[in-house]
Design an enzyme around this catalytic site. Sequence first.
Site, PDB file in Angstrom:
ATOM      1  N   ASP A   9       0.878  -1.154   0.000  1.00 39.35           N
ATOM      2  CA  ASP A   9       0.000   0.000   0.000  1.00 39.35           C
ATOM      3  C   ASP A   9       0.930   1.221   0.000  1.00 39.35           C
ATOM      4  O   ASP A   9       2.140   1.082   0.181  1.00 39.35           O
ATOM      5  CB  ASP A   9      -0.893  -0.039   1.246  1.00 39.35           C
ATOM      6  CG  ASP A   9      -1.737   1.208   1.406  1.00 39.35           C
ATOM      7  OD1 ASP A   9      -2.245   1.715   0.399  1.00 39.35           O
ATOM      8  OD2 ASP A   9      -1.870   1.683   2.552  1.00 39.35           O
ATOM      9  N   ASP A  11      -0.121   5.100   1.117  1.00 44.08           N
ATOM     10  CA  ASP A  11      -0.369   6.017   2.226  1.00 44.08           C
ATOM     11  C   ASP A  11      -0.303   5.287   3.570  1.00 44.08           C
ATOM     12  O   ASP A  11      -0.922   4.232   3.746  1.00 44.08           O
ATOM     13  CB  ASP A  11      -1.748   6.665   2.085  1.00 44.08           C
ATOM     14  CG  ASP A  11      -1.829   7.613   0.897  1.00 44.08           C
ATOM     15  OD1 ASP A  11      -0.774   8.084   0.450  1.00 44.08           O
ATOM     16  OD2 ASP A  11      -2.948   7.886   0.432  1.00 44.08           O
TER      17      ASP A  11
END
Length: 273
Positions: A9, A11
């Site tokens: 991922d 963020d």
Amino acid sequence: MAGIVVVFDFDKTIIDVDSDNWVVDELGATDLFNQLLPTMPWNSLMDRMMKELHSQGKTIDDIAEVLKRIPIHPRVVPAIKSAHALGCDLKIVSDANLFFIETILKHLGVMDCFSEINTNPSFVDEEGRLRIFPHHDFTSSSHGCSLCPPNMCKGMVIKRIQASISTEKFIYLGDGSGDFCPSLKLGDGDYVMPRKNFPLWDLICRNPNLIKAEVHEWSDGEELEHGLLHLIKKISEENNANNNSAAAQLISVDCKFETMAAQALPQAFPVPH
């Protein structure tokens, strides 16, 4: 390390904050963002915020400079470089957007470490405004996943990646609720690394029986680096052991066939002189 796919991922995983919030806050548009948030999906809101910032005279260079100052733990970049140097196939699956991610990765010097970036598309239009669009066009059809936001189902992305390869083991690193769906797609022999005390970690703790992958939590960049490299080493050692075992079996079979062949061959006749 051939045979290992590492999916990040972005963020609050690679970087320490949410890139959308960071840009909005740093460019002074937080109040307007909070005012509009209840009225539209997040992805649509970010496109609208780019329009508002552009109308206020903020340029694409202003946005890029803000992105280059984004907080990141000092051990995350070495972790990415080490995993890439070991031969892992690194990919990003993120609900941010392409301009934000590419700007940050290029600034950090790790853009070339990733083989693909799956995120919301974005581009700078002829007026110099950043446009942001959904990964999945939810205005025309639904992706059908109730766990994920309407603009992106990360689980569908993981299934596509899995379908494109065969024997690779997966390591998935994430933090948010949107990372739960892809974690459900991982199988035995795969690994999921949720950030401790973040939504993904909480969902896994509350639904442990739904997760087939082995769970290894982390709290900061130092633990991310240690845990990731530990798992790469573990998978590598397992792959080497399996390869050695397969090679030994193959040699054994070859020897058996050679013995059988030697026994089955008729004796040569002597040549009279």
